[in-house]
Design an enzyme around this catalytic site. Structure first.
Site, mmCIF file in Angstrom:
data_model
loop_
_atom_site.group_PDB
_atom_site.id
_atom_site.type_symbol
_atom_site.label_atom_id
_atom_site.label_comp_id
_atom_site.label_asym_id
_atom_site.label_seq_id
_atom_site.Cartn_x
_atom_site.Cartn_y
_atom_site.Cartn_z
ATOM 1 N NE ARG A 1 -8.335 7.294 4.281
ATOM 2 C CZ ARG A 1 -9.216 6.926 5.215
ATOM 3 N NH1 ARG A 1 -10.370 7.543 5.338
ATOM 4 N NH2 ARG A 1 -8.935 5.947 6.041
ATOM 5 C CG ASP B 1 -3.086 4.663 0.693
ATOM 6 O OD1 ASP B 1 -3.139 4.564 -0.538
ATOM 7 O OD2 ASP B 1 -3.931 4.168 1.459
ATOM 8 C CG HIS B 2 1.104 6.055 4.829
ATOM 9 N ND1 HIS B 2 0.190 6.998 5.249
ATOM 10 C CD2 HIS B 2 0.640 4.868 5.273
ATOM 11 C CE1 HIS B 2 -0.761 6.414 5.942
ATOM 12 N NE2 HIS B 2 -0.514 5.118 5.964
ATOM 13 C CG HIS C 1 -8.155 4.099 0.849
ATOM 14 N ND1 HIS C 1 -8.332 3.866 2.189
ATOM 15 C CD2 HIS C 1 -9.375 4.454 0.369
ATOM 16 C CE1 HIS C 1 -9.609 4.068 2.518
ATOM 17 N NE2 HIS C 1 -10.258 4.439 1.430
ATOM 18 N NE ARG D 1 -7.662 11.110 5.487
ATOM 19 C CZ ARG D 1 -8.106 10.466 6.575
ATOM 20 N NH1 ARG D 1 -7.309 9.663 7.238
ATOM 21 N NH2 ARG D 1 -9.345 10.644 6.986
ATOM 22 N NE ARG E 1 7.066 21.850 3.252
ATOM 23 C CZ ARG E 1 8.329 22.263 3.168
ATOM 24 N NH1 ARG E 1 8.895 22.500 2.013
ATOM 25 N NH2 ARG E 1 9.032 22.431 4.262
ATOM 26 C CD GLU F 1 -7.243 0.049 1.372
ATOM 27 O OE1 GLU F 1 -7.700 0.895 2.142
ATOM 28 O OE2 GLU F 1 -6.116 -0.438 1.483
ATOM 29 C CG HIS G 1 -5.325 -2.041 9.588
ATOM 30 N ND1 HIS G 1 -5.662 -0.954 8.811
ATOM 31 C CD2 HIS G 1 -5.072 -1.546 10.823
ATOM 32 C CE1 HIS G 1 -5.637 0.137 9.551
ATOM 33 N NE2 HIS G 1 -5.272 -0.191 10.772
ATOM 34 C CG ASN H 1 -1.823 1.146 1.317
ATOM 35 O OD1 ASN H 1 -1.420 2.275 1.075
ATOM 36 N ND2 ASN H 1 -3.070 0.899 1.653
ATOM 37 C CD GLU I 1 -7.011 -6.511 2.986
ATOM 38 O OE1 GLU I 1 -7.238 -6.227 1.795
ATOM 39 O OE2 GLU I 1 -6.239 -5.849 3.705
ATOM 40 C CB THR J 1 -5.506 4.310 9.482
ATOM 41 O OG1 THR J 1 -5.369 3.277 8.510
ATOM 42 C CG2 THR J 1 -5.586 3.677 10.862
ATOM 43 C CB THR J 2 -9.263 1.497 7.053
ATOM 44 O OG1 THR J 2 -8.862 2.263 5.921
ATOM 45 C CG2 THR J 2 -10.603 0.854 6.792
HETATM 46 N N1 PXP Z 1 -5.603 -3.399 3.825
HETATM 47 C C1 PXP Z 1 -6.603 -2.489 3.911
HETATM 48 C C2 PXP Z 1 -7.939 -2.855 3.358
HETATM 49 C C3 PXP Z 1 -6.382 -1.216 4.494
HETATM 50 O O1 PXP Z 1 -7.389 -0.338 4.599
HETATM 51 C C4 PXP Z 1 -5.089 -0.879 4.937
HETATM 52 C C5 PXP Z 1 -4.830 0.483 5.501
HETATM 53 O O2 PXP Z 1 -4.916 1.431 4.510
HETATM 54 C C6 PXP Z 1 -4.072 -1.836 4.795
HETATM 55 C C7 PXP Z 1 -4.367 -3.092 4.267
HETATM 56 C C8 PXP Z 1 -2.662 -1.544 5.193
HETATM 57 O O3 PXP Z 1 -2.576 -1.272 6.556
HETATM 58 P P1 PXP Z 1 -1.211 -0.782 7.158
HETATM 59 O O4 PXP Z 1 -0.918 0.554 6.550
HETATM 60 O O5 PXP Z 1 -1.478 -0.727 8.617
HETATM 61 O O6 PXP Z 1 -0.165 -1.803 6.769
#
Ligand code: PXP
Length: 237
Positions: free
Chosen positions: A45, A9-10, A43, A49, A18, A70, A191, A7, A151, A100-101
């Site tokens: 969102r 996202d981060h 994801h 974000r 920024r 996602e 997660h 993932n 999942e 977070t989710t």
């Molecule tokens: N799977 C799903 C469906 C999620 O929502 C997330 C968090 O965005 C993750 C996996 C990954 O979680 P983590 O960032 O804690 O590894």
């Protein structure tokens, strides 16, 4: 051996700090694939974000493995997914104020709405996974929606404080994985999975894919993304 979905996202979270152009999540996806991951997870969102609409269009073009988008069941988001065509959509609950989710979908309560989103996505050729707690009622309701993948939210396992609580969570996830597999579902987990807790989940018989974000991106800050992904793959192996 379970597959690894990273993932990213981060990477976009850091860029949005920024509101500029770097680091680019598309460049990150390429490095994760070069390091050997099996899919890229992002994801979109409702509040945008981190990952935005342009990111998912560009990701669709460059991802060579599988693109797992996602998303919530919001109609506008489902419209976008049907237009972009990721390989897979993972439906998650979404609350704007959450960091977070926080939990899995309540498929029992929202069967009709989820079924509608599943059906629209599948008609567009997208495989659908439901992010749910490891719970028999939620598994049975998931089957009713027509989704073929689930999942398990592993947050309860990852955040359990005591050894015995962790053991109980692991036992529940194992049992529910066995049940879901017997019902013909593909079982993934994610997660809160980290370098020091991933092995227990990876060992669960039949586990198809682990989706991991925060711990890999955090480690990447110090050792680089390629190595962070490789190290996680080695642990899963
Ligand atoms: N799977 C799903 C469906 C999620 O929502 C997330 C968090 O965005 C993750 C996996 C990954 O979680 P983590 O960032 O804690 O590894």
């Amino acid at each position: 051996m379970p597959k690894l979905g990273v993932n990213i996202d981060h990477i976009a979270t850091l860029r949005q700090a920024r509101r500029e152009f770097e680091p680019d999540p598309i460049a990150a996806a390429k490095i994760c694939e070069e390091a050997g991951c099996d899919s890229i997870v992002a994801h979109l969102r409702e509040d945008r974000r981190h990952i935005n609409d342009s990111d998912i269009k560009r990701l669709r073009k460059v991802i060579k493995t599988r693109f797992n988008l996602e998303m919530s069941i919001n109609k506008g988001i489902v419209d976008i997914a049907c237009e972009i065509g990721p390989d897979q959509a993972t439906l998650v609950p979404e609350r704007r104020e959450e960091i977070t989710t926080e939990g899995g979908l309540d498929v029992v309560k929202n069967t009709a709405a989820i079924k509608n989103a599943v059906s629209r996505l599948q008609k567009s050729g997208i495989e659908v996974s439901l992010f749910i707690p490891a719970d028999k009622k939620q598994i049975d309701a998931s089957i009713k929606t027509g989704a073929t993948i689930i999942e398990f939210h592993t947050g309860c396992f990852a955040n359990a404080r005591s050894f015995s609580a962790k053991g109980r969570e692991l036992y529940r996830i194992k049992n529910m994985a066995k049940y879901a597999l017997s019902q013909g579902l593909i079982v993934n987990a994610g997660h809160g999975l980290k370098y020091d807790n991933v092995k227990a989940i990876a060992k669960i018989p039949g586990m198809y894919e682990l989706n991991i974000g925060h711990s890999i991106i955090s480690k990447a800050v110090f050792v680089g993304l390629h190595k962070a992904v490789k190290d996680m793959l080695n642990l899963i192996k």
